[in-house]
Write an enzyme that holds these catalytic residues in place. Structure first.
Site, PDB file in Angstrom:
ATOM      1  N   GLY A 148     -40.581  46.868 -78.326  1.00 53.25           N
ATOM      2  CA  GLY A 148     -40.950  48.123 -79.004  1.00 53.25           C
ATOM      3  C   GLY A 148     -41.563  47.849 -80.365  1.00 53.25           C
ATOM      4  N   ASP A 163     -29.133  48.395 -76.094  1.00 56.22           N
ATOM      5  CA  ASP A 163     -29.690  47.753 -74.896  1.00 56.22           C
ATOM      6  C   ASP A 163     -29.178  48.533 -73.686  1.00 56.22           C
ATOM      7  OD1 ASP A 163     -30.129  46.217 -72.663  1.00 56.22           O
ATOM      8  OD2 ASP A 163     -29.504  44.325 -73.580  1.00 56.22           O
ATOM      9  N   GLY A 177     -25.759  57.098 -64.240  1.00 55.27           N
ATOM     10  CA  GLY A 177     -24.367  57.484 -64.514  1.00 55.27           C
ATOM     11  C   GLY A 177     -24.324  58.585 -65.569  1.00 55.27           C
ATOM     12  N   TYR A 225     -40.042  41.673 -62.064  1.00 57.94           N
ATOM     13  CA  TYR A 225     -40.491  43.013 -62.461  1.00 57.94           C
ATOM     14  C   TYR A 225     -40.611  43.916 -61.234  1.00 57.94           C
ATOM     15  CZ  TYR A 225     -43.363  46.678 -64.644  1.00 57.94           C
ATOM     16  OH  TYR A 225     -43.858  47.882 -65.108  1.00 57.94           O
ATOM     17  N   THR A 260     -51.952  51.725 -67.670  1.00 54.86           N
ATOM     18  CA  THR A 260     -52.236  52.749 -68.680  1.00 54.86           C
ATOM     19  C   THR A 260     -52.390  52.069 -70.043  1.00 54.86           C
ATOM     20  OG1 THR A 260     -51.002  54.352 -67.392  1.00 54.86           O
ATOM     21  CG2 THR A 260     -51.321  54.885 -69.707  1.00 54.86           C
TER      22      THR A 260
HETATM   23  P1  NAD Z   1     -43.586  48.975 -73.774  1.00 53.30           P
HETATM   24  O1  NAD Z   1     -43.209  47.533 -73.678  1.00 53.30           O
HETATM   25  O2  NAD Z   1     -44.500  49.375 -74.851  1.00 53.30           O
HETATM   26  O3  NAD Z   1     -42.291  49.879 -73.841  1.00 53.30           O
HETATM   27  C1  NAD Z   1     -41.077  49.551 -73.234  1.00 53.30           C
HETATM   28  C2  NAD Z   1     -39.964  49.783 -74.251  1.00 53.30           C
HETATM   29  O4  NAD Z   1     -38.704  49.508 -73.637  1.00 53.30           O
HETATM   30  C3  NAD Z   1     -40.066  48.875 -75.479  1.00 53.30           C
HETATM   31  O5  NAD Z   1     -39.986  49.668 -76.641  1.00 53.30           O
HETATM   32  C4  NAD Z   1     -38.862  47.940 -75.365  1.00 53.30           C
HETATM   33  O6  NAD Z   1     -38.348  47.507 -76.623  1.00 53.30           O
HETATM   34  C5  NAD Z   1     -37.890  48.817 -74.599  1.00 53.30           C
HETATM   35  N1  NAD Z   1     -36.872  48.076 -73.859  1.00 53.30           N
HETATM   36  C6  NAD Z   1     -37.057  47.039 -73.011  1.00 53.30           C
HETATM   37  N2  NAD Z   1     -35.873  46.636 -72.508  1.00 53.30           N
HETATM   38  C7  NAD Z   1     -34.922  47.436 -73.062  1.00 53.30           C
HETATM   39  C8  NAD Z   1     -33.519  47.527 -72.932  1.00 53.30           C
HETATM   40  N3  NAD Z   1     -32.837  46.710 -72.128  1.00 53.30           N
HETATM   41  N4  NAD Z   1     -32.848  48.478 -73.650  1.00 53.30           N
HETATM   42  C9  NAD Z   1     -33.531  49.321 -74.443  1.00 53.30           C
HETATM   43  N5  NAD Z   1     -34.862  49.286 -74.612  1.00 53.30           N
HETATM   44  C10 NAD Z   1     -35.548  48.355 -73.920  1.00 53.30           C
HETATM   45  O7  NAD Z   1     -44.204  49.363 -72.337  1.00 53.30           O
HETATM   46  P2  NAD Z   1     -44.819  50.747 -71.804  1.00 53.30           P
HETATM   47  O8  NAD Z   1     -46.161  50.452 -71.299  1.00 53.30           O
HETATM   48  O9  NAD Z   1     -44.615  51.845 -72.787  1.00 53.30           O
HETATM   49  O10 NAD Z   1     -43.909  51.003 -70.546  1.00 53.30           O
HETATM   50  C11 NAD Z   1     -42.976  52.067 -70.446  1.00 53.30           C
HETATM   51  C12 NAD Z   1     -42.475  52.172 -69.008  1.00 53.30           C
HETATM   52  O11 NAD Z   1     -43.576  52.472 -68.145  1.00 53.30           O
HETATM   53  C13 NAD Z   1     -41.862  50.883 -68.489  1.00 53.30           C
HETATM   54  O12 NAD Z   1     -40.749  51.215 -67.672  1.00 53.30           O
HETATM   55  C14 NAD Z   1     -42.956  50.281 -67.627  1.00 53.30           C
HETATM   56  O13 NAD Z   1     -42.433  49.480 -66.586  1.00 53.30           O
HETATM   57  C15 NAD Z   1     -43.630  51.540 -67.083  1.00 53.30           C
HETATM   58  N6  NAD Z   1     -45.023  51.278 -66.697  1.00 53.30           N
HETATM   59  C16 NAD Z   1     -45.997  51.166 -67.658  1.00 53.30           C
HETATM   60  C17 NAD Z   1     -47.294  50.903 -67.250  1.00 53.30           C
HETATM   61  C18 NAD Z   1     -48.432  50.793 -68.240  1.00 53.30           C
HETATM   62  O14 NAD Z   1     -49.549  50.456 -67.813  1.00 53.30           O
HETATM   63  N7  NAD Z   1     -48.253  51.073 -69.512  1.00 53.30           N
HETATM   64  C19 NAD Z   1     -47.594  50.736 -65.888  1.00 53.30           C
HETATM   65  C20 NAD Z   1     -46.568  50.830 -64.974  1.00 53.30           C
HETATM   66  C21 NAD Z   1     -45.277  51.123 -65.373  1.00 53.30           C
END
Ligand code: NAD
Ligand code: UDP
Length: 309
Positions: free
Chosen positions: A36, A56, A102, A145, A175
């Site tokens: 993040g 987490d 949950g 993943y 995205t």
């Molecule tokens: P990102 O990495 O910017 O955001 C993910 C966030 O989750 C980060 O802020 C990270 O610190 C937090 N995180 C990770 N593990 C964690 C944990 N165990 N506890 C708490 N926080 C945790 O990625 P994003 O692109 O914003 O993705 C958001 C969601 O969308 C994800 O689930 C990703 O798999 C899904 N997604 C995104 C895309 C894309 O193209 N952006 C495509 C498919 C799926």
């Protein structure tokens, strides 16, 4: 409503937080900052309807507050990060989803899972409709993943069937947009940052592999529409306009006016050769279709990266 967003400091989570605050909801934003970006939520911290919780999500959590909606976005989402941290990735997808479900069950809250086009793996059906079961290598390097999200879908539907939890599942296709971390590692942020720094653009393989890129603003509207709908089936959200990585690199060079060159590097293991969402379900059920062209979205994203790097 009171709304929990896990992964709320990330790229998509911060846009979603902002959009829900604008609608007058209370947002409890949870993140452990593994990928993040603190500056994504800085403008939100002082808002009275916004609260941040560092946690987490793969570890259990009790929340006192009543909750109406839960969006589970927390995950390592970029191949660069999940390939380095496969166990953490599986824990957020499997244990994190279990913990969120949950909470949803206890609070009687509606639960949203951010799944992914990666559930289709290296697809043999093109474009990919939601009823395609995919072509994933469970023991390959990307399995951490892909299988974390496939497992997350399975546990989400188990909670729907066994405990009547009200669920929504969206499969997000590539995205991009403002609020991506400059070191995120995904292709659009890599190419833009490289172009702006006059470094070579690193195209993997021969650059003929394709992806279909959706602008963040379009995706967030789709997520809200899906959560507000009655549809508990998985829904693909993405922009069906498909481009090769060679085309993308040249377009970014043109839009940034950069003098950078293209450098070909090794193709990562199990890198899908093509990807394009079949968006008919989103169109029919949500009346949703992306509005922002790749060129328009890239211009906005380039403007953002020019400000932050
Ligand atoms: P990102 O990495 O910017 O955001 C993910 C966030 O989750 C980060 O802020 C990270 O610190 C937090 N995180 C990770 N593990 C964690 C944990 N165990 N506890 C708490 N926080 C945790 O990625 P994003 O692109 O914003 O993705 C958001 C969601 O969308 C994800 O689930 C990703 O798999 C899904 N997604 C995104 C895309 C894309 O193209 N952006 C495509 C498919 C799926
Ligand atoms: N890619 C690339 N150069 C980079 C990063 C990625 O050519 O610097 C390619 C990668 O091999 C893949 C595509 O771009 O074919 C999309 O990769 P990304 O990591 O953005 O996401 P993926 O769709 O693979 O999850």
């Amino acid at each position: 409503m009171n709304i929990l967003i896990t992964g709320g400091a990330g790229f998509l989570g911060s846009h979603l937080s902002e959009r829900l605050l604008k609608d007058g909801h209370f947002v409890l934003c949870l993140d452990n900052f593994s990928t993040g970006f603190k500056q994504n939520i800085e403008p939100l911290i002082s808002r009275p309807n916004f609260k941040f919780l560092e946690h987490d999500i793969s570890k259990p959590l009790t929340i006192e507050r009543e909750l109406h909606w839960i969006f589970h976005l927390a995950s390592l989402a970029s191949p660069k990060h999940y390939l380095k941290n496969p166990i953490k990735t599986l824990k957020s997808g499997l244990l994190g989803t279990y913990n969120c479900l949950g909470i949803a069950k206890a609070k009687n809250a509606k639960f949203f899972l951010s799944s992914t086009s990666e559930v289709y793996g290296d697809p043999q059906v093109h474009p990919q409709p939601e009823d395609y079961w995919g072509n994933v290598n469970p023991i390959g390097v990307r399995g951490c993943y892909d299988e974390s999200k496939r497992g997350a879908e399975a546990i989400t539907y188990a909670y729907m069937r066994q405990h009547n939890v009200n669920i929504r599942v969206v499969r997000i296709f590539n995205t991009y947009g403002p609020n991506m971390h400059p070191d995120d590692g995904r292709v659009i942020s890599n190419f833009i940052v490289q172009a702006l720094r006059n470094q070579d653009l690193t195209v993997c393989g021969d650059g003929s592999q394709t992806r279909s890129f959706c602008y963040a603003g379009d995706l967030i509207e789709g997520i809200i529409a899906a959560m507000s709908s009655d549809c508990s089936l998985p829904i693909n959200l993405g922009n069906p306009k498909e481009v090769s990585m060679n085309h993308l690199a040249k377009l970014i060079l043109k839009l940034t006016g950069s003098k950078s060159k293209i450098k070909y590097i090794d193709l990562p293991e199990d890198d899908p050769k093509k990807r394009q969402p079949d968006t008919n379900r989103a169109k029919k059920i949500l009346n949703w279709y992306p509005q922002v062209s790749l060129e328009q979205g890239l211009i906005k994203t380039i403007t953002y990266f020019k400000k932050i790097i």
